[in-house]
Design a protein around this motif. Structure first.
Motif, PDB file in Angstrom:
ATOM      1  N   UNK A  42      18.842-109.931  30.002  1.00  0.00           N
ATOM      2  CA  UNK A  42      20.367-110.611  30.023  1.00  0.00           C
ATOM      3  C   UNK A  42      21.208-110.985  31.505  1.00  0.00           C
ATOM      4  N   UNK A  44      24.308-110.744  33.768  1.00  0.00           N
ATOM      5  CA  UNK A  44      25.624-110.819  33.069  1.00  0.00           C
ATOM      6  C   UNK A  44      26.669-111.754  33.944  1.00  0.00           C
ATOM      7  N   UNK A  47      26.935-116.240  30.924  1.00  0.00           N
ATOM      8  CA  UNK A  47      28.215-117.247  29.016  1.00  0.00           C
ATOM      9  C   UNK A  47      28.768-117.595  30.541  1.00  0.00           C
ATOM     10  N   UNK A  66      33.423-109.044   3.810  1.00  0.00           N
ATOM     11  CA  UNK A  66      34.198-108.656   2.871  1.00  0.00           C
ATOM     12  C   UNK A  66      33.871-109.610   1.840  1.00  0.00           C
ATOM     13  N   UNK A  89      32.264 -87.880 -17.366  1.00  0.00           N
ATOM     14  CA  UNK A  89      33.082 -86.936 -17.090  1.00  0.00           C
ATOM     15  C   UNK A  89      34.017 -87.129 -17.001  1.00  0.00           C
ATOM     16  N   UNK A  91      36.142 -89.200 -16.958  1.00  0.00           N
ATOM     17  CA  UNK A  91      37.624 -90.327 -15.785  1.00  0.00           C
ATOM     18  C   UNK A  91      37.309 -91.126 -16.290  1.00  0.00           C
ATOM     19  N   UNK A  97      37.129 -94.877  -6.770  1.00  0.00           N
ATOM     20  CA  UNK A  97      36.531 -94.078  -6.297  1.00  0.00           C
ATOM     21  C   UNK A  97      35.349 -93.823  -5.759  1.00  0.00           C
TER      22      UNK A  97
ATOM     23  N   UNK B 275      37.292 -89.649   3.379  1.00  0.00           N
ATOM     24  CA  UNK B 275      36.839 -90.457   1.831  1.00  0.00           C
ATOM     25  C   UNK B 275      35.317 -88.633   1.155  1.00  0.00           C
ATOM     26  N   UNK B 279      36.022 -87.406  -1.930  1.00  0.00           N
ATOM     27  CA  UNK B 279      34.978 -88.442  -3.215  1.00  0.00           C
ATOM     28  C   UNK B 279      35.216 -86.778  -3.960  1.00  0.00           C
ATOM     29  N   UNK B 282      37.132 -84.201  -6.395  1.00  0.00           N
ATOM     30  CA  UNK B 282      36.882 -85.395  -6.686  1.00  0.00           C
ATOM     31  C   UNK B 282      36.275 -86.206  -7.795  1.00  0.00           C
ATOM     32  N   UNK B 283      34.911 -85.842  -7.704  1.00  0.00           N
ATOM     33  CA  UNK B 283      34.202 -86.573  -8.379  1.00  0.00           C
ATOM     34  C   UNK B 283      33.714 -84.780  -8.993  1.00  0.00           C
ATOM     35  N   UNK B 285      35.810 -82.293 -10.133  1.00  0.00           N
ATOM     36  CA  UNK B 285      36.911 -81.429 -10.519  1.00  0.00           C
ATOM     37  C   UNK B 285      36.773 -80.487 -10.900  1.00  0.00           C
ATOM     38  N   UNK B 317      41.310-100.065  11.304  1.00  0.00           N
ATOM     39  CA  UNK B 317      40.269-100.693  11.586  1.00  0.00           C
ATOM     40  C   UNK B 317      40.479-102.530  11.067  1.00  0.00           C
ATOM     41  N   UNK B 318      41.515-102.842  10.978  1.00  0.00           N
ATOM     42  CA  UNK B 318      41.335-104.121  10.365  1.00  0.00           C
ATOM     43  C   UNK B 318      41.844-105.233  11.600  1.00  0.00           C
ATOM     44  N   UNK B 321      39.396-104.524  14.821  1.00  0.00           N
ATOM     45  CA  UNK B 321      38.121-104.549  14.819  1.00  0.00           C
ATOM     46  C   UNK B 321      38.206-106.203  16.138  1.00  0.00           C
ATOM     47  N   UNK B 324      39.209-109.784  20.455  1.00  0.00           N
ATOM     48  CA  UNK B 324      39.911-110.132  21.940  1.00  0.00           C
ATOM     49  C   UNK B 324      41.577-108.978  21.991  1.00  0.00           C
ATOM     50  N   UNK B 409      29.438-104.300  32.825  1.00  0.00           N
ATOM     51  CA  UNK B 409      29.728-104.901  32.076  1.00  0.00           C
ATOM     52  C   UNK B 409      29.639-104.792  29.944  1.00  0.00           C
ATOM     53  N   UNK B 411      27.945-107.274  26.951  1.00  0.00           N
ATOM     54  CA  UNK B 411      26.989-107.688  26.250  1.00  0.00           C
ATOM     55  C   UNK B 411      27.599-108.626  25.370  1.00  0.00           C
TER      56      UNK B 411
END
Lengths: 179, 411
Positions: A42, A44, A47, A66, A89, A91, A97, B275, B279, B282-283, B285, B317-318, B321, B324, B409, B411
């Motif tokens: 590559x 640098x 591009x 997504x 269980x 739930x 979750x 989480x 998690x 919660x599971x 309990x 997160x959104x 991402x 730019x 730099x 890549x």
């Protein structure tokens, strides 16, 4: 059988990345579209010298990721509330979750598919034949030489003028490659 | 760029030294005054409600610790990994790390004066009739708590001071290499000490607020916040220095990109750890585990819990991402401020529900304690940090691989 003698394009060879870099800027400024640079590692900023727009792979990955996450969630939602509504269980059926790990994993899975196969698709891989390998010189692109190829299908392509342009960029050699 | 000029210095003097007539030179005194003033007002108000005061104080100190411990982590991990890209921003992290001893020392008044107001396990009469606390007493008792506080503060002070001294001494040293070797050789020792002290520090000062509850992942949860907070602070500082004309052409969009990646990755990591903790509880309990989340799931605390999920994970997160956004100083600055605010909310969410729960309070009313302690801790942190910025070069001038970092730099 008669040998086909259609031309793929011109191939210019350079000895250093710096020479290739400057040559790319000149080819870019000359307005060619169907051309590429080939390097063993590559380089640098190449591009920018080539005037390449950013890849669209990230958008493919986002859409696929997504989609994967959404489908993963729906799969679990449907199977736990509709298809096999079982109390587990103590739930609720829609225990969202508990759906997170699989949702996440399917998002990653389809996102990675998007990255790998999207890249393959954009590069039109796999290709069993490529005209550039008709040049024996070209084999050094994976060793110690740097190349620019300009394809004959480019609207600006002209055997004489394009060759002159490449020679003027300080190429060690310029040759025509058969298709 | 001067970096390509092999005969001259890699960076010009005025790029990496804050001028004597710059407004930056006034900041250490100003922040110092604000910090001392804030803490004096806070301590003056303390009598009206000592438990609430210490609760706010702990929130503010833990937020300061997240940033400064993040600074120490950044420095030692770059040495251990022999990272090249980060050298031009390492001095910013080193100056944050310089504030670590001060912020950590602010923990000592709480440990000696506020333990009875905040920590249920410190009351022998309560422990006597409580089998769970009795079983934990060999660890959770005041004598050990004091000793451990000194161990954490001592370790952090020793490493922060040693690394700051070595790095700044290298700037003027005739032979730079031995300093780099020394810093690299000690880095693994520092990382192991850091990991253990941070984990047990988070157990002692955050988790034991509710002594019946436990989570083995808790230290890592706090650590995830430290890293994104320090990346945000470094990037924000460089953006402000750029506006004053410093570090231009030294720290580039490439380095912003990498700091943004670090913010992004540890935002995801925070979500993952947060989480995972939720998690499993919660599971399974099990009542003595779930109630910690249960009282964070009622009244205003539920609102704050949801705000935290979105502000600390979903939205950044959104938001961070895109490539730019990471490479544009304006958008990156927005998310840096966002992350630092969200990190404070996280500390608020970890510390303050414990007291509210024992008092049966389900509403959140930010009060003068919250404001004054935050101003106090933040002021002292920034005073030491800006003192470092204005009194030493802004990059490690003689790091043997500075040129590699200048030319870095993605890549």
């Amino acid at each position: 059988m008669a040998k086909r003698t259609k031309t793929y394009g011109l191939l210019a060879e350079y000895e250093t990345p710096a020479a290739l870099y400057r040559a790319c800027e000149k080819v870019r400024d000359a307005g060619y579209a169907a051309w590429d640079a080939h390097t063993p590692f590559p380089v640098h900023g190449l591009e920018r010298a080539m005037g390449l727009r950013p890849s669209i792979v990230p958008y493919i990955v986002a859409v696929m990721g997504f989609t994967g996450a959404g489908l993963g969630f729906l799969l679990q939602y449907w199977s736990s509330t509709e298809a096999y509504a079982l109390i587990i269980s103590a739930k609720p059926y829609n225990s969202y979750p508990a759906f997170v790990p699989v949702t996440f994993e399917l998002g990653i899975l389809l996102g990675s598919f998007g990255a790998v196969f999207g890249m393959f698709g954009i590069n039109r891989l796999p290709q069993l034949y490529h005209s550039l390998f008709n040049s024996k010189r070209f084999y050094r692109f994976s060793d110690d030489r740097f190349f620019i190829s300009i394809e004959a299908r480019d609207a600006k392509y002209d055997p004489e003028r394009t060759r002159k342009l490449l020679e003027a960029t300080g190429a060690a050699s310029v040759e025509e490659v058969e298709d | 760029m001067s970096a390509h000029d092999r005969h001259g210095p890699l960076v010009r003097h005025e790029q990496v030294h804050i001028a004597d007539d710059s407004p930056w030179k006034k900041l250490p005194m100003a922040f110092g005054a604000i910090g001392v003033g804030g803490l004096l007002v806070a301590f003056a108000l303390k009598g009206s409600d000592p438990a609430k005061f210490w609760s706010s104080y702990l929130t503010a100190v833990m937020w300061g610790l997240a940033i400064t411990l993040g600074g120490l982590w950044f420095v030692i991990v770059q040495h251990a990994a022999r990272a090249g890209w980060s050298i031009v921003v390492r001095r910013i992290a080193e100056n944050l790390m310089l504030a670590l001893p001060v912020v950590a020392a602010l923990m000592l008044p709480l440990v000696f004066l506020g333990t009875h107001d905040l920590f249920h396990w410190s009351h022998p009469e309560a422990v006597e009739h409580d089998p769970i606390l009795k079983a934990k007493a060999p660890y959770l008792n005041e004598g050990q708590f004091h000793i451990r506080a000194f161990v954490y503060v001592g370790l952090w002070t020793a490493f922060a001071w040693a690394y700051w001294r070595w790095s700044t001494a290298q700037d003027t040293a005739r032979d730079a290499a031995p300093f780099s070797h020394k810093m690299r050789r000690w880095a693994p020792v520092a990382i192991i000490s850091f990991a253990l002290s941070l984990t047990f520090g988070a157990f002692d000062w955050l988790m034991s607020l509710d002594p019946h509850w436990f989570s083995t992942i808790f230290g890592i949860y706090f650590f995830a916040g430290c890293v994104s907070a320090v990346a945000a602070t470094i990037a924000l500082t460089v953006i402000l220095l750029h506006r004053s004309g410093y570090l231009r052409g030294v720290v580039t969009a490439e380095h912003f990109h990498d700091l943004g990646k670090m913010m992004f990755s540890f935002t995801v990591f925070w979500g993952y750890i947060g989480f995972s903790q939720f998690f499993l509880i919660w599971y399974a309990s099990i009542p003595e585990e779930t109630y910690w989340y249960s009282y964070r799931g009622h009244g205003d605390w539920l609102t704050l819990s949801l705000v935290l999920v979105f502000s600390r994970f979903v939205l950044p997160f959104l938001g961070i991402m895109s490539r730019k956004i990471k490479r544009n100083p304006r958008t990156l600055a927005f998310w840096c401020v966002w992350i630092l605010v969200a990190e404070f909310l996280d500390m608020y969410w970890l510390v303050q529900p414990a007291l509210a729960h024992t008092r049966g309070v389900e509403h959140i009313r930010p009060d003068l304690f919250d404001v004054t302690t935050l101003v106090g801790v933040g002021g002292l942190l920034l005073a030491v940090f800006t003192w470092g910025l204005t009194n030493r070069a802004l990059v490690p001038l003689k790091d043997p691989r500075l040129e590699e970092s200048l030319n870095h730099e993605n890549f």
